[in-house]
Design an enzyme around this catalytic site. Structure first.
Site, PDB file in Angstrom:
ATOM      1  CG  ASP A  42      36.065  41.924  45.821  1.00 18.38           C
ATOM      2  OD1 ASP A  42      34.872  41.952  46.181  1.00 18.38           O
ATOM      3  OD2 ASP A  42      36.499  41.122  44.971  1.00 18.38           O
ATOM      4  CE1 TYR A  47      38.402  35.988  42.611  1.00 11.45           C
ATOM      5  CE2 TYR A  47      38.852  37.802  44.106  1.00 11.45           C
ATOM      6  CZ  TYR A  47      38.119  37.262  43.076  1.00 11.45           C
ATOM      7  OH  TYR A  47      37.108  38.007  42.499  1.00 11.45           O
ATOM      8  CE  LYS A  72      33.852  38.525  44.872  1.00 11.76           C
ATOM      9  NZ  LYS A  72      35.280  38.741  45.178  1.00 11.76           N
ATOM     10  CG  HIS A 104      32.789  33.889  43.146  1.00 17.37           C
ATOM     11  ND1 HIS A 104      34.102  33.707  43.549  1.00 17.37           N
ATOM     12  CD2 HIS A 104      32.846  34.789  42.141  1.00 17.37           C
ATOM     13  CE1 HIS A 104      34.900  34.470  42.812  1.00 17.37           C
ATOM     14  NE2 HIS A 104      34.167  35.128  41.946  1.00 17.37           N
TER      15      HIS A 104
END
Length: 277
Positions: A42, A47, A72, A104
């Site tokens: 994930d 990120y 996302k 997200h």
């Protein structure tokens, strides 16, 4: 690894690896996880480690088709930027499809973005589409304006924040509940809670394993994060015991319904609060 069946028939592993804040030096942890049975990774555009995930997959030797990748769409890419953001994630992940693509956060223009996700899904570029951090009102908005029911809502869920009302809504609408931060961002009050310690001792498990098993007993998928092989292994080792109804009841009594997952000065937290109830 056992799977949940999403509302479109796609299989998603019950336990995955969250890679939030993982950096290049953590590549070997992801490789270890894949080589030792993890099949769900994930990540997210926010990120800034989709390329890391791609390298780890290649290094692991595990076939791409055997790995379930979630990524996302970030808030600044909503609306007209959605398709390009998706293509950027594809390129960084070195793949030609995404298993699960999520919005997200429900920032402005999320309905416009959802329409793009539906089109990408129909084109076969995404195996399942869903959302993250959406409350009931956001989901109802998607159901009203969209043509596809989200396969997943990934939300902040742990023993102190059980999300029972929203969980029941997700179950009713056949939307898979996925718990992010199932350990409350390492909340030591959770790990050391007497009820969880007592149950853990009974089964010869850790309190962390009890917390993950509690989620699975509720039909909730989990994506705990760790970079240590012993903890990665332990987070998987939760399929050989079941909690009793009484133990589930005792754990349900620990719900405080309190959010809070970052330092008050954290800019992301300050931004996020405007979307939470």
């Amino acid at each position: 690894m056992e799977n949940y069946v999403l509302n479109n028939g796609v299989l998603m592993p019950k336990v995955g690896l969250g890679v939030y804040q993982m950096k290049n030096e953590n590549e070997d942890a992801i490789v270890w996880a894949l080589r030792n049975g993890y099949r769900h990774l994930d990540t997210a555009a926010f990120y800034h480690n989709e390329e890391l995930v791609a390298r780890a997959i290649q290094k692991s030797g595990v076939d791409r088709k055997d790995i379930f990748i979630t990524t996302k769409l970030w808030n600044s890419d909503h609306g007209k930027k959605t398709k390009q953001a998706f293509e950027t994630s594809l390129k960084k992940l070195q793949t030609d499809y995404i298993d699960l693509y999520l919005i997200h956060w429900p920032s402005p223009k999320y309905i416009e973005s959802w329409e793009v996700l539906e089109q990408l899904y129909k084109e076969g570029k995404i195996r399942a589409i869903g959302v993250s951090n959406f409350e009931r009102n956001h989901l109802e908005d998607v159901l009203k304006h969209g043509t596809i029911v989200p396969a997943v809502d990934q939300i902040h869920t742990n023993v102190f924040l059980q999300q029972e009302e929203l969980h029941q809504y997700l179950v009713k609408n056949q939307i898979q509940h996925v718990a992010w931060s199932p350990f409350g961002h390492g909340n030591q009050q959770l790990f050391n809670h007497s009820v969880l310690k007592e149950i853990a001792e009974k089964y010869g498990k850790t309190t962390a394993q009890v917390m993950l098993r509690w989620n699975l007993e509720r039909g909730i998928a989990v994506i705990p994060k760790s970079i240590r092989p012993e903890r990665l292994k332990a987070n998987q080792d939760i399929l050989d015991f079941r909690l009793s109804q009484e133990e589930m009841r005792r754990i349900s009594s620990l719900d405080t319904n309190k959010r809070g997952f970052a330092h008050p000065n954290n800019k992301l937290l300050l931004w996020v609060t405007q979307f939470i109830r």
